[in-house]
Design a protein around this motif. Structure first.
Motif, mmCIF file in Angstrom:
data_model
loop_
_atom_site.group_PDB
_atom_site.id
_atom_site.type_symbol
_atom_site.label_atom_id
_atom_site.label_comp_id
_atom_site.label_asym_id
_atom_site.label_seq_id
_atom_site.Cartn_x
_atom_site.Cartn_y
_atom_site.Cartn_z
ATOM 1 N N LYS A 269 12.441 51.687 69.636
ATOM 2 C CA LYS A 269 11.783 52.435 68.567
ATOM 3 C C LYS A 269 12.804 52.777 67.494
ATOM 4 O O LYS A 269 13.863 53.333 67.779
ATOM 5 C CB LYS A 269 11.162 53.720 69.108
ATOM 6 N N ARG A 270 12.468 52.421 66.251
ATOM 7 C CA ARG A 270 13.303 52.815 65.103
ATOM 8 C C ARG A 270 12.370 53.356 64.038
ATOM 9 O O ARG A 270 11.594 52.623 63.437
ATOM 10 C CB ARG A 270 14.096 51.627 64.565
ATOM 11 N N GLY A 271 12.454 54.665 63.827
ATOM 12 C CA GLY A 271 11.531 55.290 62.898
ATOM 13 C C GLY A 271 10.122 55.245 63.460
ATOM 14 O O GLY A 271 9.879 55.607 64.608
ATOM 15 N N SER A 272 9.181 54.743 62.660
ATOM 16 C CA SER A 272 7.786 54.666 63.106
ATOM 17 C C SER A 272 7.461 53.320 63.743
ATOM 18 O O SER A 272 6.345 53.101 64.200
ATOM 19 C CB SER A 272 6.847 54.890 61.905
#
Length: 314
Positions: A269-272
């Motif tokens: 997960k990176r950001g949204s």
């Protein structure tokens, strides 16, 4: 820094992104100042490689450098700036940065270096004095460090501490989804400023340790999952590790080794945004082929033989 970042990494202009990353990590591991205390040659090579990697790892910056739009520091090319840099980097010129500090095109760094030279030569006035007795304020030098972290700390995020040569600790926040080779900027955590100048920044390059099960490709996670003969034939649900915990994966009937199944949203997960987890199946034979299994397969083959290699040979 050399005008050619490729040379600083020992590469040609045609080098791939993977080759650039590999060359940088090799230099960092052998020439980092922490591993070579007092070796100015190693320090200079590490700093040149770090600046080169910062420029070339960004596809857009690399394109612009190759097109001649920016120089090796990432600054827009202008006739006046080019003349100054060409002049300043001539051998023996007093304005060359020869102390191993990072030169990001910030004039305050250049003046700070001049002041250090003046102090080393016994110049009067100290940090608060400058040319002609005027006050001198300059931003502190930037500092660079390497930090090795576990695979899960990189993908899940966390906090780590670096012990500095002075004995002080520097806390580094690892953002969720941090990539191997990524550099984290810590504002105001570099060298002391001169006069009323602010502190420099600290740049921490992350080295992610490999994981025995998970392999990261972009934001996707890849694993190889062993399954039994009966699970491959009959299908069913089997427990499968992910970076977010164990889940039950549905194995289709008649699964084969090399077949890849996808777990959506179970990647990094990176950001949204979330990557997926790709699961490659690998059929594992039992430790021992007993008499029951051998007889069953012999009977089954009499009426159900098939050729999975059909068409491979003439």
């Amino acid at each position: 820094m050399s005008n050619d970042p490729y040379s600083a990494l020992g590469l040609k202009k045609s080098a791939t992104d993977a080759e650039i990353k590999k060359a940088y990590r090799k230099i960092a591991r052998t020439h980092h100042p922490d591993l070579n205390p007092g070796d100015s040659t190693a320090e200079a090579k590490f700093k040149a490689a770090s600046m080169a990697y910062d420029l070339l790892k960004d596809p857009e910056q690399r394109r612009r450098f190759d097109a001649g739009e920016i120089d090796a520091t990432g600054a827009e090319k202008q006739p006046e700036r080019k003349f100054y840099r060409d002049y300043a980097e001539q051998p023996g010129h007093g304005y060359g940065n020869t102390h191993g500090y990072e030169d990001f095109g910030d004039m305050s760094d250049i003046f700070a270096d001049i002041l250090r030279q003046r102090q080393a030569q016994g110049g009067a006035g100290g940090a608060g004095a400058g040319f002609g007795g005027r006050g001198f304020d300059a931003r502190g030098a930037d500092a660079r460090y390497m930090l090795e972290v576990d695979f899960m700390d990189a993908v899940k995020g966390g906090k780590k501490r670096i012990t500095l040569p002075s004995g002080d600790n520097l806390e580094v926040k690892i953002p969720e989804g941090t990539r191997d080779g990524q550099t984290i900027r810590l504002r105001g955590k570099g060298g002391e400023g001169y006069g009323k100048g602010p502190r420099g920044d600290a740049y921490v390059t992350i080295n992610v340790r490999p994981h025995k099960v998970f392999k990261r490709e972009g934001d996707d996670i890849h694993i190889t999952l062993p399954i039994t003969i009966d699970e491959a034939v009959l299908g069913g649900k089997v427990p499968t590790p992910t970076i977010h915990g164990t889940v039950n994966l549905t194995i289709p009937k008649g699964a084969s080794s090399g077949q890849t199944l996808r777990l959506r949203g179970k990647g990094v997960k990176r950001g949204s945004k979330k990557g997926d987890q790709k699961v490659e199946l690998q059929i594992k034979m039992p430790p021992n082929v007993d008499a029951d299994l051998e007889k069953f397969m012999q009977d089954w083959r009499k009426d159900h033989a098939y050729d999975p290699r059909k068409g491979m040979t003439s």
